[in-house]
Write a protein that holds these residues in place. Structure first.
Motif, short mmCIF file in Angstrom:
data_model
loop_
_atom_site.label_atom_id
_atom_site.label_comp_id
_atom_site.label_asym_id
_atom_site.label_seq_id
_atom_site.Cartn_x
_atom_site.Cartn_y
_atom_site.Cartn_z
N GLY A 29 37.40 34.18 45.99
CA GLY A 29 38.34 35.30 45.95
C GLY A 29 37.72 36.57 46.50
O GLY A 29 38.36 37.31 47.25
N LEU A 30 36.48 36.84 46.13
CA LEU A 30 35.79 38.02 46.67
C LEU A 30 35.61 37.91 48.18
O LEU A 30 35.74 38.90 48.90
CB LEU A 30 34.43 38.20 45.98
N SER A 31 35.33 36.71 48.65
CA SER A 31 35.19 36.52 50.11
C SER A 31 36.51 36.76 50.82
O SER A 31 36.54 37.40 51.88
CB SER A 31 34.69 35.10 50.40
N LEU A 32 37.61 36.25 50.25
CA LEU A 32 38.92 36.48 50.89
C LEU A 32 39.29 37.95 50.90
O LEU A 32 39.85 38.45 51.89
CB LEU A 32 39.99 35.66 50.18
N ILE A 33 38.99 38.66 49.83
CA ILE A 33 39.27 40.10 49.80
C ILE A 33 38.43 40.81 50.86
O ILE A 33 38.92 41.71 51.55
CB ILE A 33 39.02 40.68 48.40
N SER A 34 37.17 40.42 51.01
CA SER A 34 36.34 41.07 52.03
C SER A 34 36.86 40.77 53.44
O SER A 34 36.80 41.63 54.32
CB SER A 34 34.88 40.66 51.89
N TYR A 35 37.40 39.55 53.67
CA TYR A 35 37.99 39.25 54.97
C TYR A 35 39.23 40.11 55.22
O TYR A 35 39.44 40.59 56.34
CB TYR A 35 38.38 37.77 55.07
N GLY A 71 43.02 36.47 47.51
CA GLY A 71 41.74 36.86 46.94
C GLY A 71 41.86 37.39 45.53
O GLY A 71 41.06 37.05 44.65
N VAL A 72 42.88 38.20 45.28
CA VAL A 72 43.09 38.73 43.93
C VAL A 72 43.46 37.60 42.98
O VAL A 72 43.00 37.55 41.84
CB VAL A 72 44.18 39.84 43.95
N TRP A 73 44.31 36.67 43.44
CA TRP A 73 44.69 35.55 42.59
C TRP A 73 43.47 34.71 42.23
O TRP A 73 43.30 34.32 41.06
CB TRP A 73 45.74 34.69 43.30
N LEU A 74 42.61 34.43 43.19
CA LEU A 74 41.40 33.65 42.91
C LEU A 74 40.41 34.44 42.06
O LEU A 74 39.66 33.87 41.28
CB LEU A 74 40.74 33.20 44.21
N LEU A 75 40.40 35.75 42.21
CA LEU A 75 39.50 36.59 41.42
C LEU A 75 39.84 36.53 39.94
O LEU A 75 38.96 36.70 39.09
CB LEU A 75 39.60 38.03 41.92
N LEU A 76 41.08 36.25 39.61
CA LEU A 76 41.51 36.18 38.22
C LEU A 76 41.39 34.79 37.61
O LEU A 76 41.79 34.58 36.47
CB LEU A 76 42.96 36.67 38.10
N ARG A 77 40.85 33.84 38.34
CA ARG A 77 40.68 32.47 37.84
C ARG A 77 39.46 32.39 36.92
O ARG A 77 38.56 33.22 36.99
CB ARG A 77 40.51 31.50 39.02
N PRO A 78 39.38 31.35 36.06
CA PRO A 78 38.29 31.29 35.07
C PRO A 78 36.98 30.72 35.59
O PRO A 78 35.95 30.89 34.95
CB PRO A 78 38.87 30.38 33.98
N ARG A 79 36.97 30.06 36.71
CA ARG A 79 35.75 29.43 37.22
C ARG A 79 35.02 30.37 38.18
O ARG A 79 35.64 31.10 38.95
CB ARG A 79 36.09 28.13 37.96
N THR A 80 33.69 30.32 38.14
CA THR A 80 32.90 31.26 38.94
C THR A 80 33.03 31.00 40.43
O THR A 80 33.04 31.95 41.22
CB THR A 80 31.43 31.21 38.53
N PHE A 81 33.13 29.74 40.86
CA PHE A 81 33.25 29.47 42.28
C PHE A 81 34.55 30.03 42.84
O PHE A 81 34.58 30.55 43.96
CB PHE A 81 33.16 27.96 42.56
N GLN A 82 35.63 29.95 42.07
CA GLN A 82 36.90 30.51 42.52
C GLN A 82 36.81 32.03 42.63
O GLN A 82 37.40 32.63 43.53
CB GLN A 82 38.01 30.12 41.55
N VAL A 83 36.06 32.66 41.74
CA VAL A 83 35.87 34.11 41.80
C VAL A 83 35.11 34.48 43.08
O VAL A 83 35.46 35.44 43.76
CB VAL A 83 35.14 34.62 40.55
#
Length: 114
Positions: free
Chosen positions: A31-37, A16-28
């Motif tokens: 990432g937030l969903s994975l962190i919440s899981y 989730g943190v790795w995806l949160l740092l990506r440049p595209r909004t869908f990946q962000v």
């Protein structure tokens, strides 16, 4: 069993943190969903990982707290799931509106590289 849950929490949070740092909004958003899981699993594991424990105290039973499951983490996780679903839906609507206004799906609003 505890090590499997701890590894799952760590992997979900790291991804989730790795995806949160990506440049595209869908990946962000993913990432937030994975962190919440990961946080939901963490809260759920705080109630101890019990197997074959009854969830409800019956009036006729002798009250022994060690033989019952703790309902508080379960209630917290259920509430967090509902809030997470609403948050994801809101983020998707904001992402679509931003995509329509800026014609790009980058977080900063501009294409990089080229």
């Amino acid at each position: 069993m505890e090590i499997v849950v701890a590894l799952a929490i760590g992997i979900l949070t790291a991804a989730g943190v790795w995806l949160l740092l990506r440049p595209r909004t869908f990946q962000v958003i993913i990432g937030l969903s994975l962190i919440s899981y990961g946080v939901n699993l963490f809260i759920f594991s705080m109630g101890r990982l019990n197997i074959n424990k009854v969830p409800v105290i019956t009036p006729s039973a002798v009250v022994d707290p060690s033989s019952f499951a703790d309902p508080m983490p379960q209630a917290l996780v259920l509430t967090a799931i509902v809030i997470g679903f609403a948050m994801t839906a809101l983020f998707l609507v904001v992402m679509l509106a931003a995509r329509g206004l800026t014609n790009t799906d980058h977080v900063d609003g501009k294409e990089s590289g080229t």
